[in-house]
Design a protein around this motif. Structure first.
Motif, PDB file in Angstrom:
ATOM      1  N   MET A 115      15.905 -21.222  -2.049  1.00 51.70           N
ATOM      2  CA  MET A 115      17.097 -22.056  -2.225  1.00 51.70           C
ATOM      3  C   MET A 115      17.390 -22.869  -0.968  1.00 51.70           C
ATOM      4  SD  MET A 115      19.668 -19.775  -4.537  1.00 51.70           S
ATOM      5  CE  MET A 115      19.428 -18.193  -3.725  1.00 51.70           C
ATOM      6  N   ASP A 116      17.198 -22.267   0.191  1.00 50.19           N
ATOM      7  CA  ASP A 116      17.462 -22.990   1.436  1.00 50.19           C
ATOM      8  C   ASP A 116      16.521 -24.184   1.585  1.00 50.19           C
ATOM      9  OD1 ASP A 116      19.497 -21.257   2.174  1.00 50.19           O
ATOM     10  OD2 ASP A 116      18.145 -19.941   3.302  1.00 50.19           O
ATOM     11  N   VAL A 117      15.269 -24.016   1.210  1.00 48.77           N
ATOM     12  CA  VAL A 117      14.301 -25.116   1.294  1.00 48.77           C
ATOM     13  C   VAL A 117      14.697 -26.233   0.338  1.00 48.77           C
ATOM     14  CG1 VAL A 117      11.890 -25.773   0.854  1.00 48.77           C
ATOM     15  CG2 VAL A 117      12.405 -23.657   2.076  1.00 48.77           C
ATOM     16  N   ILE A 118      15.081 -25.871  -0.876  1.00 42.85           N
ATOM     17  CA  ILE A 118      15.486 -26.880  -1.860  1.00 42.85           C
ATOM     18  C   ILE A 118      16.724 -27.627  -1.372  1.00 42.85           C
ATOM     19  CG2 ILE A 118      16.331 -27.251  -4.206  1.00 42.85           C
ATOM     20  CD1 ILE A 118      14.596 -24.768  -4.989  1.00 42.85           C
ATOM     21  N   MET A 119      17.709 -26.898  -0.851  1.00 40.79           N
ATOM     22  CA  MET A 119      18.925 -27.544  -0.334  1.00 40.79           C
ATOM     23  C   MET A 119      18.593 -28.463   0.840  1.00 40.79           C
ATOM     24  SD  MET A 119      21.401 -26.805  -2.336  1.00 40.79           S
ATOM     25  CE  MET A 119      23.022 -26.859  -1.607  1.00 40.79           C
ATOM     26  N   GLU A 120      17.619 -28.084   1.645  1.00 41.22           N
ATOM     27  CA  GLU A 120      17.182 -28.937   2.749  1.00 41.22           C
ATOM     28  C   GLU A 120      16.577 -30.228   2.212  1.00 41.22           C
ATOM     29  OE1 GLU A 120      16.434 -30.631   6.331  1.00 41.22           O
ATOM     30  OE2 GLU A 120      17.649 -28.844   5.977  1.00 41.22           O
ATOM     31  N   TYR A 121      15.761 -30.120   1.160  1.00 38.87           N
ATOM     32  CA  TYR A 121      15.213 -31.326   0.521  1.00 38.87           C
ATOM     33  C   TYR A 121      16.334 -32.206  -0.011  1.00 38.87           C
ATOM     34  CZ  TYR A 121      10.317 -29.844   0.627  1.00 38.87           C
ATOM     35  OH  TYR A 121       9.051 -29.482   1.026  1.00 38.87           O
ATOM     36  N   PHE A 122      17.332 -31.582  -0.645  1.00 35.95           N
ATOM     37  CA  PHE A 122      18.462 -32.355  -1.157  1.00 35.95           C
ATOM     38  C   PHE A 122      19.167 -33.082  -0.005  1.00 35.95           C
ATOM     39  CE2 PHE A 122      19.475 -29.589  -5.167  1.00 35.95           C
ATOM     40  CZ  PHE A 122      18.251 -29.943  -5.706  1.00 35.95           C
ATOM     41  N   ALA A 123      19.402 -32.368   1.094  1.00 34.69           N
ATOM     42  CA  ALA A 123      20.091 -32.968   2.239  1.00 34.69           C
ATOM     43  C   ALA A 123      19.274 -34.105   2.848  1.00 34.69           C
ATOM     44  CB  ALA A 123      20.391 -31.898   3.286  1.00 34.69           C
ATOM     45  N   ARG A 124      17.968 -33.919   2.910  1.00 31.32           N
ATOM     46  CA  ARG A 124      17.112 -34.913   3.542  1.00 31.32           C
ATOM     47  C   ARG A 124      16.854 -36.130   2.654  1.00 31.32           C
ATOM     48  NH1 ARG A 124      11.950 -32.641   6.265  1.00 31.32           N
ATOM     49  NH2 ARG A 124      13.565 -31.900   7.647  1.00 31.32           N
TER      50      ARG A 124
ATOM     51  N   PRO B 193      11.909 -23.448 -11.552  1.00 30.76           N
ATOM     52  CA  PRO B 193      12.774 -22.971 -12.637  1.00 30.76           C
ATOM     53  C   PRO B 193      14.108 -23.720 -12.685  1.00 30.76           C
ATOM     54  CG  PRO B 193      12.826 -21.432 -10.816  1.00 30.76           C
ATOM     55  CD  PRO B 193      11.818 -22.498 -10.461  1.00 30.76           C
ATOM     56  N   ALA B 194      14.462 -24.181 -13.887  1.00 26.15           N
ATOM     57  CA  ALA B 194      15.708 -24.919 -14.073  1.00 26.15           C
ATOM     58  C   ALA B 194      16.923 -24.085 -13.687  1.00 26.15           C
ATOM     59  CB  ALA B 194      15.833 -25.370 -15.529  1.00 26.15           C
ATOM     60  N   GLY B 195      16.830 -22.782 -13.921  1.00 23.04           N
ATOM     61  CA  GLY B 195      17.941 -21.899 -13.609  1.00 23.04           C
ATOM     62  C   GLY B 195      18.275 -21.831 -12.136  1.00 23.04           C
ATOM     63  N   VAL B 196      17.385 -22.328 -11.297  1.00 24.19           N
ATOM     64  CA  VAL B 196      17.631 -22.382  -9.855  1.00 24.19           C
ATOM     65  C   VAL B 196      17.881 -23.823  -9.407  1.00 24.19           C
ATOM     66  CG1 VAL B 196      16.596 -22.014  -7.578  1.00 24.19           C
ATOM     67  CG2 VAL B 196      16.267 -20.318  -9.385  1.00 24.19           C
ATOM     68  N   ILE B 197      17.038 -24.730  -9.850  1.00 24.84           N
ATOM     69  CA  ILE B 197      17.085 -26.107  -9.373  1.00 24.84           C
ATOM     70  C   ILE B 197      18.387 -26.804  -9.740  1.00 24.84           C
ATOM     71  CG2 ILE B 197      15.967 -28.373  -9.531  1.00 24.84           C
ATOM     72  CD1 ILE B 197      14.315 -26.144  -8.107  1.00 24.84           C
ATOM     73  N   MET B 198      18.741 -26.771 -11.016  1.00 27.21           N
ATOM     74  CA  MET B 198      19.910 -27.538 -11.448  1.00 27.21           C
ATOM     75  C   MET B 198      21.231 -26.964 -10.937  1.00 27.21           C
ATOM     76  SD  MET B 198      18.781 -29.312 -14.945  1.00 27.21           S
ATOM     77  CE  MET B 198      17.641 -28.117 -15.607  1.00 27.21           C
ATOM     78  N   PRO B 199      21.407 -25.644 -10.898  1.00 27.13           N
ATOM     79  CA  PRO B 199      22.633 -25.152 -10.265  1.00 27.13           C
ATOM     80  C   PRO B 199      22.740 -25.561  -8.791  1.00 27.13           C
ATOM     81  CG  PRO B 199      21.718 -23.455 -11.651  1.00 27.13           C
ATOM     82  CD  PRO B 199      20.696 -24.567 -11.584  1.00 27.13           C
TER      83      PRO B 199
END
Length: 169
Positions: free
Chosen positions: A3-12, A33-39
């Motif tokens: 989740m931290d890596v995904i949030m970093e991608y979102f921030a960047r 997984p959609a259950g992680v990405i979309m939330p």
């Protein structure tokens, strides 16, 4: 991907990261997984990094884009593509055969409902193409199903995300 890596991608990378990751998930690629990405997109919106409706629209556009590619592959490659896909993922054969029959019987309603069922929602695009379903009907029913599915998950992240993350962290 954590989740931290995904949030970093979102921030960047902002909305582009949301689009790419959701697009890959709708292509049925493992690890997204959609259950992680979309939330997480919803959490990002709740934190004020993006507005809720643009985040939702980005996920719907990404989902429809991925779905249309799978539909097109099914439509153009038809039985040949389906056979190669099933050779690579043989455990999905019963689900796809069932969905071919279901799409022929239910049409647009079948696509809409299929987009609301985990695992089936990404796979249903291939049989819809194989069945040569009308593109406009496919697109409308897919968009409605994708919108409802994504609204639930992005909305859950938006309204409940930080609470859930507090329990996890």
């Amino acid at each position: 991907m954590t989740m931290d890596v995904i949030m970093e991608y979102f921030a960047r990378y902002g909305g582009i990261a949301i689009f790419v990751i959701v697009f890959l998930e709708y292509l049925n690629l493992p690890g997204f997984p959609a259950g992680v990405i979309m939330p997480l997109a919803g959490i990002w919106a709740a934190r004020g990094q993006i507005h809720f409706f643009p985040a939702l629209l980005i996920t719907v556009a990404a989902g429809l884009s991925g779905s249309l590619i799978l539909y097109w592959l099914g439509y153009k490659g038809g039985e040949l593509f389906l056979q190669k896909y099933l050779n690579k993922f043989p455990k999905q054969k019963p689900a796809i055969e069932e969905k071919l029959a279901w799409i022929r019987e239910k049409g647009s309603l079948g696509i809409f409902l299929g987009k609301l069922i985990p695992m089936i929602r990404t796979l249903i695009s291939i049989p819809a193409g194989v069945c040569k379903m009308n593109l406009l009907k496919y697109t409308v029913s897919s968009t409605l199903g994708i919108c409802l599915w994504n609204l639930v998950f992005v909305g859950a992240g938006y309204f409940l995300g930080d609470v859930a993350l507090g329990y996890l962290g």
